[in-house]
Design an enzyme around this catalytic site. Structure first.
Site, PDB file in Angstrom:
ATOM      1  N   HIS A 184    -143.118  46.321  78.102  1.00 11.73           N
ATOM      2  CA  HIS A 184    -143.736  45.473  79.112  1.00 11.73           C
ATOM      3  C   HIS A 184    -144.351  44.213  78.515  1.00 11.73           C
ATOM      4  CE1 HIS A 184    -143.143  48.337  82.345  1.00 11.73           C
ATOM      5  NE2 HIS A 184    -143.704  49.300  81.621  1.00 11.73           N
ATOM      6  N   ARG A 189    -143.383  50.856  70.772  1.00  9.67           N
ATOM      7  CA  ARG A 189    -142.597  51.329  71.906  1.00  9.67           C
ATOM      8  C   ARG A 189    -141.377  50.443  72.105  1.00  9.67           C
ATOM      9  NH1 ARG A 189    -145.071  52.507  77.873  1.00  9.67           N
ATOM     10  NH2 ARG A 189    -145.490  50.244  77.845  1.00  9.67           N
ATOM     11  N   ASP A 211    -134.741  50.192  61.311  1.00 14.15           N
ATOM     12  CA  ASP A 211    -134.414  49.392  60.132  1.00 14.15           C
ATOM     13  C   ASP A 211    -135.496  48.358  59.824  1.00 14.15           C
ATOM     14  OD1 ASP A 211    -132.109  50.798  59.668  1.00 14.15           O
ATOM     15  OD2 ASP A 211    -130.736  49.234  60.351  1.00 14.15           O
ATOM     16  N   ASP A 229    -147.136  55.277  85.363  1.00 11.34           N
ATOM     17  CA  ASP A 229    -145.799  55.469  85.918  1.00 11.34           C
ATOM     18  C   ASP A 229    -145.669  56.838  86.584  1.00 11.34           C
ATOM     19  OD1 ASP A 229    -143.839  53.219  85.529  1.00 11.34           O
ATOM     20  OD2 ASP A 229    -144.647  53.337  83.511  1.00 11.34           O
TER      21      ASP A 229
END
Length: 269
Positions: free
Chosen positions: A52, A77, A91, A182
């Site tokens: 977000h 995240r 990576d 959520d």
């Protein structure tokens, strides 16, 4: 000769070392300077968000550099449970990866495969080119890479709560993170993350994780609710965010020196 390097401590190792719930904050500004201010504050961990927030690989790398010097753990995240993105995040050197919107056991299994090299997983092999291995300066990185990573999957729907016992049992899922905002929206209660129906489901997930021997975190900007979840057994809790602190702090500054602007009371977290 190059410097021989060791992997950094993971979030779960940090929790084990402290022996208590860790207190964290979101970093959503996409700013290395702000990330460094937060990481050096004494907070236990920061969570750099790319779901977000306006983050891409370049801004993420700058923030990872900025927080490297400080003892706070760093979770990142990823925007989506995607094999290519997860490979790139790992990576870059992300060691505590949070994957959002994991609603089913199959989605949890896919995430678990994406953080492992073959033959157990599908992570592409590019360690010689990657910051994760410090360009192969971490000895035997390929064979020990999975040990250096914590995979956290996010429970944020009614479906996920109903399947949480099976999700936490997935081999390779190291921890779960429950997203009350959520979850509330999915239950038809948008903006009511502290409703009893939502809190009861958060606590159910905490119970499920504990029963499976897995770590569990959640989000609560209300200090009383944050402490309630910690007392219930949450291992890591996010209690505020960089952008929220700035927004509310600047509003208070205006109120103190200029007066009430007459604007609406901010909603949400």
């Amino acid at each position: 000769m190059p410097v021989r390097l060791a992997p950094r401590e993971t979030l779960l190792q940090h929790i084990d070392r402290e022996g208590r719930s860790l207190v964290g904050m979101w970093v959503c500004s996409a700013s290395p300077l702000v990330a460094e201010i937060c990481a050096s504050s004494g907070i236990d961990y920061t969570l750099i968000d790319a779901e977000h927030s306006p983050n891409d690989l370049s801004t993420l790398l700058g923030q990872l550099h900025a927080v490297q010097a400080y003892p706070a753990s760093t979770i990142v995240r990823v925007p989506i449970n995607d094999e290519r993105l997860i490979k790139q995040y790992l990576d870059l050197g992300v060691i505590n990866l949070l994957v959002p919107m994991v609603h089913t056991v199959q989605e949890a299994r896919l995430a678990a495969q994406r953080v492992k090299y073959p033959d157990e997983g599908v992570r592409g092999v590019g360690s010689a080119l990657a910051r994760a291995s410090m360009w192969n300066r971490i000895p035997n990185y390929l064979n020990r890479a999975r040990q250096t990573i914590n995979l956290i999957v996010q429970i944020e729907s009614g479906r996920a709560v109903d399947a949480v016992e099976d999700i936490v049992a997935v081999d390779g899922v190291d921890a779960i993170f429950v997203g009350p905002a959520d979850l509330a929206a999915d239950l038809g209660m948008i903006g009511q993350a502290e409703a009893p129906e939502v809190k009861s489901r958060v606590k159910h997930c905490i119970e499920a994780a504990k029963a499976a021997g897995k770590r569990v975190g959640t989000n609560a900007f209300n200090p009383a609710v944050a402490r309630e979840y910690m007392d219930y057994g949450a291992d890591f809790v996010l209690v505020n965010a960089d952008v929220t602190i700035l927004a509310r702090g600047s509003e208070k500054l205006v109120a103190d020196f200029i007066g009430d602007s007459g604007g609406p009371t901010p909603a949400g977290y």
